[in-house]
Design an enzyme around this catalytic site. Sequence first.
Site, mmCIF file in Angstrom:
data_model
loop_
_atom_site.group_PDB
_atom_site.id
_atom_site.type_symbol
_atom_site.label_atom_id
_atom_site.label_comp_id
_atom_site.label_asym_id
_atom_site.label_seq_id
_atom_site.Cartn_x
_atom_site.Cartn_y
_atom_site.Cartn_z
ATOM 1 N N HIS A 75 -16.180 17.218 16.211
ATOM 2 C CA HIS A 75 -15.013 17.562 15.393
ATOM 3 C C HIS A 75 -15.048 16.683 14.140
ATOM 4 O O HIS A 75 -15.514 15.542 14.194
ATOM 5 C CB HIS A 75 -13.727 17.295 16.169
ATOM 6 C CG HIS A 75 -13.460 18.259 17.283
ATOM 7 N ND1 HIS A 75 -12.314 19.023 17.342
ATOM 8 C CD2 HIS A 75 -14.177 18.594 18.377
ATOM 9 C CE1 HIS A 75 -12.331 19.771 18.437
ATOM 10 N NE2 HIS A 75 -13.447 19.541 19.076
ATOM 11 N N GLU A 198 -13.037 21.255 35.175
ATOM 12 C CA GLU A 198 -12.466 21.827 36.403
ATOM 13 C C GLU A 198 -13.405 21.597 37.583
ATOM 14 O O GLU A 198 -14.611 21.493 37.431
ATOM 15 C CB GLU A 198 -12.258 23.330 36.215
ATOM 16 C CG GLU A 198 -11.258 23.712 35.138
ATOM 17 C CD GLU A 198 -11.764 23.369 33.760
ATOM 18 O OE1 GLU A 198 -12.938 23.645 33.457
ATOM 19 O OE2 GLU A 198 -10.988 22.773 32.980
#
Length: 277
Positions: A75, A198
Amino acid sequence: MNDATAAPAPSTETPQQLAEEAAAVIAERTGRPRHDIALVLGSGWAGAADLLGETTTTIDNADVPGFAPAAVAGHSGSMRSITVAGSGRQALVFGTRTHFYEGRGVAAVVHAVRTAAAAGCSTLVLTNGCGGLDPDRAPGTPVLIRDHINLTAATPLEGATFVDLTDLYTPRLRELAREVDPTLDDGVYVQFRGPQYETPAEVRMAGILGGDLVGMSTALEAIAAREAGMDILGISLVTNAAAGVSDHPLSHEEVVAAGQAAAGRCSRLLADVVGRI
Ligand SMILES: O=P(O)(O)O[C@@H]1C[C@H](O)[C@@H](CO)O1
Ligand SMILES: Nc1nc2[nH]cnc2c(=O)[nH]1
């Protein structure tokens, strides 16, 4: 007695006031009282800004109230004002986002969206890198977001703000994206809080709930954008097979590498779509 070492009083500024303050700084630094389209570039999408059009101003996030430097590899810690090639509309491109897992609170997560709305933007393009549940959607595949499932147990809304989220991701903008690339598929994006990826069981649960993509951003931003009355286009880049679908451990390095490998296609796609908005 005035104790100079006392902690500063907590800000009494509302999130909306902070967004308006940030928008005023952006207007002053860019010399533009309004922008038309806002883009948030997630993991894998950093290169898209260069193809959108002419960058007329680059502003360091640290110079704008409420924004923080990039906290995630892949980013960029700045925002750019870009005159979109073709349409001539003015885009406000955020090179990074604040993720819920950074612990700065949900208002910080949606600050860029509220700032963009305060700057005049009527359309928001949200991009991200995500895990894919369908093994046929290989890393490097862009997917249009048709709807989302918010598993963060949070919301940027406060009080009796009963906002409807039907067609939250504007169908007209998905159709426009498909005019650019008819092969684009769509799916349901599931936002987890993160920062852990996850478990395979959580990925299976996301699938049972109707999810196709798992990530750690986007849903909360979209809710704030709807509250602000913005049209929304969401595009995910599948950067990896989700846990349990993948035959190897997940890593952000893999996410960034997949984003870099897909940068050409993603940047071209986003530039062609935004040029038609
Ligand atoms: O900003 P996005 O959602 O693209 O970033 C994704 C989600 C996490 O921040 C990180 C995990 O690898 O990439
Ligand atoms: N939550 C989540 N975010 C991601 N960002 C990129 N890949 C993934 C993933 O598999 N899960």
